[in-house]
Design an enzyme around this catalytic site. Structure first.
Site, PDB file in Angstrom:
ATOM      1  N   HIS A   1       7.700  10.284  -0.462  1.00 15.01           N
ATOM      2  CA  HIS A   1       6.323  10.277  -0.976  1.00 15.01           C
ATOM      3  C   HIS A   1       5.345  10.318   0.185  1.00 15.01           C
ATOM      4  O   HIS A   1       5.738  10.234   1.355  1.00 15.01           O
ATOM      5  CB  HIS A   1       6.089   9.073  -1.883  1.00 15.01           C
ATOM      6  CG  HIS A   1       6.111   7.731  -1.205  1.00 15.01           C
ATOM      7  ND1 HIS A   1       7.205   7.253  -0.514  1.00 15.01           N
ATOM      8  CD2 HIS A   1       5.158   6.759  -1.110  1.00 15.01           C
ATOM      9  CE1 HIS A   1       6.938   6.048  -0.049  1.00 15.01           C
ATOM     10  NE2 HIS A   1       5.704   5.720  -0.380  1.00 15.01           N
TER      11      HIS A   1
ATOM     12  N   HIS B   1       2.870   8.310   1.330  1.00 15.38           N
ATOM     13  CA  HIS B   1       2.294   7.208   2.099  1.00 15.38           C
ATOM     14  C   HIS B   1       2.729   7.406   3.556  1.00 15.38           C
ATOM     15  O   HIS B   1       3.878   7.760   3.835  1.00 15.38           O
ATOM     16  CB  HIS B   1       2.760   5.849   1.565  1.00 15.38           C
ATOM     17  CG  HIS B   1       2.018   5.416   0.332  1.00 15.38           C
ATOM     18  ND1 HIS B   1       2.574   4.636  -0.643  1.00 15.38           N
ATOM     19  CD2 HIS B   1       0.728   5.672  -0.062  1.00 15.38           C
ATOM     20  CE1 HIS B   1       1.671   4.417  -1.596  1.00 15.38           C
ATOM     21  NE2 HIS B   1       0.547   5.041  -1.268  1.00 15.38           N
TER      22      HIS B   1
ATOM     23  N   ASP C   1       3.597   5.755   6.083  1.00 14.80           N
ATOM     24  CA  ASP C   1       4.759   5.131   6.719  1.00 14.80           C
ATOM     25  C   ASP C   1       6.062   5.839   6.376  1.00 14.80           C
ATOM     26  O   ASP C   1       7.115   5.473   6.887  1.00 14.80           O
ATOM     27  CB  ASP C   1       4.829   3.633   6.372  1.00 14.80           C
ATOM     28  CG  ASP C   1       4.828   3.363   4.869  1.00 14.80           C
ATOM     29  OD1 ASP C   1       4.162   4.098   4.124  1.00 14.80           O
ATOM     30  OD2 ASP C   1       5.504   2.407   4.442  1.00 14.80           O
ATOM     31  N   HIS C   2       5.968   6.871   5.534  1.00 18.73           N
ATOM     32  CA  HIS C   2       7.175   7.634   5.176  1.00 18.73           C
ATOM     33  C   HIS C   2       7.168   9.075   5.687  1.00 18.73           C
ATOM     34  O   HIS C   2       8.162   9.774   5.543  1.00 18.73           O
ATOM     35  CB  HIS C   2       7.374   7.609   3.657  1.00 18.73           C
ATOM     36  CG  HIS C   2       7.740   6.243   3.166  1.00 18.73           C
ATOM     37  ND1 HIS C   2       9.013   5.875   2.832  1.00 18.73           N
ATOM     38  CD2 HIS C   2       6.977   5.120   3.019  1.00 18.73           C
ATOM     39  CE1 HIS C   2       9.030   4.592   2.466  1.00 18.73           C
ATOM     40  NE2 HIS C   2       7.794   4.119   2.571  1.00 18.73           N
TER      41      HIS C   2
ATOM     42  N   HIS D   1       6.159   4.140  -8.313  1.00 22.15           N
ATOM     43  CA  HIS D   1       5.340   3.672  -7.194  1.00 22.15           C
ATOM     44  C   HIS D   1       3.885   4.003  -7.486  1.00 22.15           C
ATOM     45  O   HIS D   1       3.576   4.635  -8.500  1.00 22.15           O
ATOM     46  CB  HIS D   1       5.835   4.322  -5.898  1.00 22.15           C
ATOM     47  CG  HIS D   1       5.332   3.635  -4.657  1.00 22.15           C
ATOM     48  ND1 HIS D   1       5.266   2.270  -4.521  1.00 22.15           N
ATOM     49  CD2 HIS D   1       4.866   4.132  -3.475  1.00 22.15           C
ATOM     50  CE1 HIS D   1       4.780   1.969  -3.328  1.00 22.15           C
ATOM     51  NE2 HIS D   1       4.523   3.066  -2.678  1.00 22.15           N
TER      52      HIS D   1
ATOM     53  N   ASP E   1       9.844   4.167  -2.208  1.00 24.27           N
ATOM     54  CA  ASP E   1       9.331   2.875  -2.618  1.00 24.27           C
ATOM     55  C   ASP E   1       9.242   2.828  -4.136  1.00 24.27           C
ATOM     56  O   ASP E   1       8.862   3.821  -4.761  1.00 24.27           O
ATOM     57  CB  ASP E   1       7.934   2.676  -2.067  1.00 24.27           C
ATOM     58  CG  ASP E   1       7.873   2.645  -0.538  1.00 24.27           C
ATOM     59  OD1 ASP E   1       8.902   2.864   0.130  1.00 24.27           O
ATOM     60  OD2 ASP E   1       6.774   2.451   0.003  1.00 24.27           O
TER      61      ASP E   1
ATOM     62  N   HIS F   1      12.614  -1.722   4.183  1.00 20.98           N
ATOM     63  CA  HIS F   1      11.181  -1.602   3.880  1.00 20.98           C
ATOM     64  C   HIS F   1      10.530  -2.988   3.855  1.00 20.98           C
ATOM     65  O   HIS F   1       9.788  -3.346   2.941  1.00 20.98           O
ATOM     66  CB  HIS F   1      10.970  -0.874   2.541  1.00 20.98           C
ATOM     67  CG  HIS F   1       9.595  -0.290   2.396  1.00 20.98           C
ATOM     68  ND1 HIS F   1       8.591  -0.926   1.714  1.00 20.98           N
ATOM     69  CD2 HIS F   1       9.051   0.844   2.876  1.00 20.98           C
ATOM     70  CE1 HIS F   1       7.495  -0.191   1.747  1.00 20.98           C
ATOM     71  NE2 HIS F   1       7.749   0.896   2.461  1.00 20.98           N
TER      72      HIS F   1
END
Lengths: 304, 304
Positions: free
Chosen positions: A62, A64, A66-67, A142, A212, A270
């Site tokens: 996805h 976000h 941090d991914h 999510h 997530d 995570h």
């Protein structure tokens, strides 16, 4: 056949306490699949001697940061290091727009082809099939569109029982049929059942990556019985309210999910930046599902 | 007044040999200015204990990924860590489009204001003036639009000579005039020249940041006589052809530039991934300009 996952990043949201944002590399029969690519992933690959040239598939769950914020840097390095072979990028559709914009303003034309496969959260979809593996998306729950990924080894062909083959003097021309499960009829018309001449190959192994997501039974059936389940466990269970608001999972819930889906082993990751140490998260998950380990960076987990 | 620069990244193009892409943090009177923000800058800030909350200005030279791919992650972490105070972002205009797109797809609305100042390569422009510093852009000669940055300490007020002030019993009301260089006339009409009552403050210091660029005399006058010149030196001089094609500078050229512009000290960085060790780059630059140092990550250079 090699089937193992190496953790490159296990932090949620922000890098902290020497933990990097999410990334893992899955080795299936010596082909590498990069799953998520947080900022600093290429530096982590250098640290753990993961060769970018061996990666042919990158899967992004996805959008976000941090991914995926390490992705453009990694693509750029692949380009500068002379990559020519195509790369498959399995991701939400808007990532193409983000990548194209950044390449455009840096006046970069990649010297290799990016073959996009766009994910959808409507239903599970098969995104890759090759000689080694079948990869499906896992629609997750999510705040923004997010899919996990399910990797199932391809069922291998049956193995010939060498002594039997030699004893009956079976021609090489029949081998392919036998490996696929067919019977053998000799020149006198006598039929030999496949089970007499071959043995079954190993049961295919499987790995499910779920990050997530909040606790939601909708994906439980899809991941049931996998050999290894990676599941996010962002918070301890005393933060359940926060987990629900932010659409994440607690360590207790991750244990419950592993238990309900009857997986062989659970790997949690995570981790929220609020936890300097991770032992409590591990103990919580283990209190429900004993066969749990922490996704520690640099550590490789053989899937068996 | 503190005036020092700490190197967070010194690699060009790709991270390698434990060298990260370009970033530096300039401390002027305890206010931090982040210059460029390659991938992994926020991890480097954690490593060297640079508090993001102390940064109020970020300056991005150009839109090659090794100079800005760490920015969205840093902004996101500032947001998640509760930043409320505005941040000034001095950068090429398209960076706003890149940031907005990424925030939009991650469904993130920053809880602090980004105040953009867009740079231009047409001519030098003053982009920041405050009590401590004047910052100007330096138009450079790179493959895409790129500006360096020139930091000049603001001239401090003159200092009162305490004994003289007391001897003449000068009222506090006159202090501000004296500090600004005015003369003093006593009640009998006698004039005291400013030089009798005050001393000059220290000569303002200056720092010029020049990356990325090829050798081009157009910016030499602007950076002349600075206390510290950071200049890229991507290649050894045997790679001059490559330097010209890619619009970069060799170590010999960096030394020549420092010499021609009569700077006090030279700091070289932006090292090509082809150099495992950096000694040769240093020796080459020093052969022309002895007072040269390497921009080693984690090292702080006091500007004096």
């Amino acid at each position: 056949m090699t089937f193992e996952v190496t953790i490159l990043g296990s932090s949620s949201a922000t890098p902290i306490f020497n933990r990097n944002p999410t990334s893992q590399v899955l080795n299936i029969n010596e082909r590498l699949y990069l799953i998520d690519c947080g900022e600093g992933t290429q530096q982590q690959m250098l640290r753990y001697d993961i060769k970018a040239s061996r990666i042919d598939h990158i899967l992004i769950s996805h959008l976000h940061g941090d991914h995926y914020l390490g992705l453009v840097g990694l693509l750029s390095s692949m380009h500068l290091n002379g990559r020519k072979k195509p790369l498959v990028l399995i991701c939400p559709a808007p990532l193409k727009e983000i990548i194209d914009l950044q390449l455009r303003y840096s006046d970069t034309e990649l010297q290799f082809t990016l073959n996009y496969i766009f994910t959808s959260t409507d239903k599970p979809e098969v995104v890759v099939v090759n000689n080694d593996v079948i990869i499906e998306t896992i629609p997750l729950d999510h705040r923004i569109a997010c899919t996990g990924f399910l990797f199932r080894e391809k069922k291998r062909l049956r193995k010939l029982i060498k002594e039997k083959i030699e004893e009956l003097n079976i021609s090489v021309a029949y081998y392919s049929i036998l490996k696929k499960g067919g019977d053998y009829t000799d020149e006198n018309g006598k039929v030999y059942k496949n089970e007499e001449l071959t043995i079954d190959s190993a049961v295919p192994k499987s790995y499910a990556y779920c990050s997530d997501t909040m606790y939601n039974e909708s994906y439980f059936e899809q991941i049931s019985n996998v050999n290894l389940l990676y599941h996010e466990a962002t918070f301890l269970h005393d933060m359940l309210d926060r987990a629900v608001i932010t659409h994440h999972t607690t360590a207790v819930q991750a244990g419950e999910i592993a238990s309900k889906t009857n997986v062989r082993k659970l790997l949690i990751g995570h981790f929220s930046a609020r936890y300097r140490t991770l032992d409590e998260l591990l103990y919580e998950a283990q209190s429900v599902f004993p066969h749990t380990e922490l996704a520690i960076e640099g550590k490789t987990f053989v899937i068996e």
